[in-house]
Enzyme design. Structure first.
Site, PDB file in Angstrom:
ATOM      1  N   HIS A   1       0.870  -1.175   0.000  1.00 12.55           N
ATOM      2  CA  HIS A   1       0.000   0.000   0.000  1.00 12.55           C
ATOM      3  C   HIS A   1       0.910   1.228   0.000  1.00 12.55           C
ATOM      4  O   HIS A   1       2.024   1.184   0.538  1.00 12.55           O
ATOM      5  CB  HIS A   1      -0.847  -0.044   1.280  1.00 12.55           C
ATOM      6  CG  HIS A   1      -1.906   1.000   1.392  1.00 12.55           C
ATOM      7  ND1 HIS A   1      -1.635   2.299   1.756  1.00 12.55           N
ATOM      8  CD2 HIS A   1      -3.240   0.940   1.220  1.00 12.55           C
ATOM      9  CE1 HIS A   1      -2.759   2.987   1.803  1.00 12.55           C
ATOM     10  NE2 HIS A   1      -3.757   2.185   1.468  1.00 12.55           N
TER      11      HIS A   1
ATOM     12  N   ASP B   1       3.313  -4.399   7.934  1.00 16.93           N
ATOM     13  CA  ASP B   1       2.048  -3.685   7.816  1.00 16.93           C
ATOM     14  C   ASP B   1       0.929  -4.726   7.937  1.00 16.93           C
ATOM     15  O   ASP B   1       0.706  -5.520   7.021  1.00 16.93           O
ATOM     16  CB  ASP B   1       1.996  -2.970   6.459  1.00 16.93           C
ATOM     17  CG  ASP B   1       0.654  -2.286   6.220  1.00 16.93           C
ATOM     18  OD1 ASP B   1      -0.229  -2.350   7.096  1.00 16.93           O
ATOM     19  OD2 ASP B   1       0.488  -1.696   5.131  1.00 16.93           O
TER      20      ASP B   1
ATOM     21  N   CYS C   1      -4.718   2.488  -3.678  1.00 16.40           N
ATOM     22  CA  CYS C   1      -3.453   2.935  -3.067  1.00 16.40           C
ATOM     23  C   CYS C   1      -2.351   1.892  -3.255  1.00 16.40           C
ATOM     24  O   CYS C   1      -1.508   1.705  -2.365  1.00 16.40           O
ATOM     25  CB  CYS C   1      -3.625   3.260  -1.575  1.00 16.40           C
ATOM     26  SG  CYS C   1      -4.822   4.544  -1.286  1.00 16.40           S
TER      27      CYS C   1
HETATM   28  C1  LIG Z   1      -2.343  -2.834   3.549  1.00 16.27           C
HETATM   29  C2  LIG Z   1      -2.692  -1.442   4.007  1.00 16.27           C
HETATM   30  N1  LIG Z   1      -1.772  -0.695   4.607  1.00 16.27           N
HETATM   31  C3  LIG Z   1      -2.032   0.532   5.063  1.00 16.27           C
HETATM   32  C4  LIG Z   1      -3.284   1.090   4.906  1.00 16.27           C
HETATM   33  C5  LIG Z   1      -3.515   2.491   5.410  1.00 16.27           C
HETATM   34  O1  LIG Z   1      -4.468   2.528   6.405  1.00 16.27           O
HETATM   35  P1  LIG Z   1      -4.923   3.975   6.948  1.00 16.27           P
HETATM   36  O2  LIG Z   1      -5.444   4.706   5.743  1.00 16.27           O
HETATM   37  O3  LIG Z   1      -5.979   3.702   7.942  1.00 16.27           O
HETATM   38  O4  LIG Z   1      -3.721   4.626   7.493  1.00 16.27           O
HETATM   39  C6  LIG Z   1      -4.279   0.375   4.262  1.00 16.27           C
HETATM   40  C7  LIG Z   1      -5.615   0.972   4.024  1.00 16.27           C
HETATM   41  O5  LIG Z   1      -6.176   0.839   2.969  1.00 16.27           O
HETATM   42  C8  LIG Z   1      -3.984  -0.947   3.806  1.00 16.27           C
HETATM   43  O6  LIG Z   1      -4.909  -1.681   3.195  1.00 16.27           O
END
Ligand SMILES: Cc1ncc(COP(=O)(O)O)c(C=O)c1O
Length: 421
Positions: free
Chosen positions: A130, A207, A377
């Site tokens: 992401h 993550d 994203c």
């Molecule tokens: C794998 C992953 N990492 C990070 C995030 C970021 O999360 P946040 O927008 O709540 O910071 C997301 C959200 O879509 C995600 O799916």
């Protein structure tokens, strides 16, 4: 169908939005849970109750409400620690989301200290991250002169580990990767990669934004060399509210890292010349934290624990297997990511030949079906498959096979709408 949650009808009643909302005149079919999950009544009630009866700032108020609010906030930390099997509750830091947690992890590597990342050092990520787990490391590399490297993706949507020994070397300072991909759904072998990274002394950041809602996590139960050093996740994908995230870290690592943000509550003492810092977790929680959001997350992880994360995972796998089967009956549809439900989470991205993902999502929306369309994203992962965007369905613990049937019928309708036969 085997594997579904035993009381699925009862579970669905816990989520008021599923029965109260008509989407374009249709019963809501919510298949966008990897984006954000829906919230059970108990999370909503807990937050309202906190605001109605216990609201005060924490740590600094010398009165009954202040003590209650502090107690509720710290109870939430205990609950989250138990949910992920943290060896020590003080290793749980509240942030505002996973992005902030990952920025904390990355930015603190630039500061002088044992772990300082500098010119000639390497940071290793993957092509399926992401953006929240790409951009902070790019910023770190720009700031420090380190080099960013990454694992590629196989045509089947798995991490390409064939060059692991070339990627993770003595020059590697950090390896950061997602546990479960939000685009491909792939579950990555984080233990195996952590072992390799630890063998060269690198810090391992995971993550867990898509993993924490779906997989049982027991950090204390992992072998020491396979356990990551830092784990980030976000509350709103795990039936919790927005505005709250978590960074878990090994105590020794957190003690070593410098603060990320400065402000109230993160200090031990301040003079005009310099400051010293509070012990973890407070060193990393500058200012008034997201109190009611943390309390809501506490209720959320209690809710998930009551269902049992093993059961939630089994449910996800059953629904995902059913969805993979159904999607493959739609002509012209290509799934991006593993086709075996046991190797993936509940997010399934796909393309339909001849229809733009935005059009797919818009037509589905007219039938009350909510999916995501775009790059989710994860632009580099899309580029890897030669596409700009995709449509993504993402199920969760409240998803029924009937909703998957509605999606498949909706996709057939989309094809006929665009006169694709
Ligand atoms: C794998 C992953 N990492 C990070 C995030 C970021 O999360 P946040 O927008 O709540 O910071 C997301 C959200 O879509 C995600 O799916």
């Amino acid at each position: 169908m085997e594997g579904l949650l035993a009381d699925l009808d009862v579970v669905r009643k816990d989520f008021p939005i599923l029965s109260r909302v008509l989407a374009n005149g249709h019963p809501l079919v919510y298949l966008d849970s990897a984006n954000t999950s829906q919230k059970p009544q108990v999370v909503i009630d807990t937050m309202v109750d906190h605001l109605e009866r216990h609201n005060a700032n924490i740590a600094r108020a010398m009165h009954q409400l202040g003590a209650e609010a502090t107690g509720a906030y710290e109870d939430a930390r205990d609950k989250v620690a138990a949910f992920i099997g943290a060896p020590d509750r003080d290793e749980v830091i509240f942030t505002k989301n996973a992005s902030e947690a990952l920025n904390l992890a990355a930015a603190t590597q630039a500061w002088p200290g044992e772990r300082q990342v500098g010119p000639g050092d390497q940071v290793v990520i993957t092509e399926m991250e992401h953006h929240s787990n790409i951009v902070p490391w790019q910023l770190l590399c720009e700031r420090t002169g380190a080099t960013l490297r990454w694992f590629g993706i196989t045509p089947e949507g798995q991490l390409d580990l064939s060059n692991v020994d070339e990627l993770i070397t003595e020059r590697t300072k950090v390896v950061s990767l997602t546990w479960v991909s939000n685009m491909l759904g792939t579950i990555n072998p984080i233990g195996q990669i952590a072992r390799r990274a630890h063998a060269v002394g690198a810090l391992v950041v995971v993550d867990a934004s898509q993993a924490a809602p779906q997989l049982p996590i027991d950090l204390a139960g992992m072998d020491d060399d396979q356990r990551p050093d830092l784990v980030a996740f976000t509350g709103h994908k795990a039936v919790g509210p927005t505005g709250i995230g978590v960074l878990w870290g090994r105590r020794a690592v957190l003690d070593e890292l410098p603060p990320f943000l400065g402000g109230g509550e993160m200090i031990e003492t301040v003079t005009m010349e310099r400051s010293t810092y509070a012990p973890v977790p407070h060193k990393f929680e500058a200012g008034t934290p997201p109190i009611v959001e943390a309390v809501g997350l506490g209720a959320a992880v209690d809710y998930l624990s009551l269902l049992g994360m093993e059961n939630v995972h089994r449910h996800e796998q059953a629904v995902t297997a059913y969805a993979l089967e159904g999607l493959q009956t739609v002509p012209g549809l290509t799934i991006l990511g593993p086709l075996d439900a046991t190797q993936r989470g509940g997010a399934i991205s796909f393309e339909i030949e001849g229809v733009h993902p935005h059009d797919v999502a818009t037509v589905l929306d007219t039938r009350g079906i909510a999916v995501r369309a775009g790059h989710h994203c994860a632009k580099p992962a899309h580029a890897r498959f030669g596409v700009q965007s995709s449509t993504r369905l993402s199920s969760y613990l409240y998803t029924t096979p009937a909703e998957i049937d509605a999606l498949v019928a909706g996709l057939e309708y989309t094809r006929s709408y665009f006169k694709l036969g």
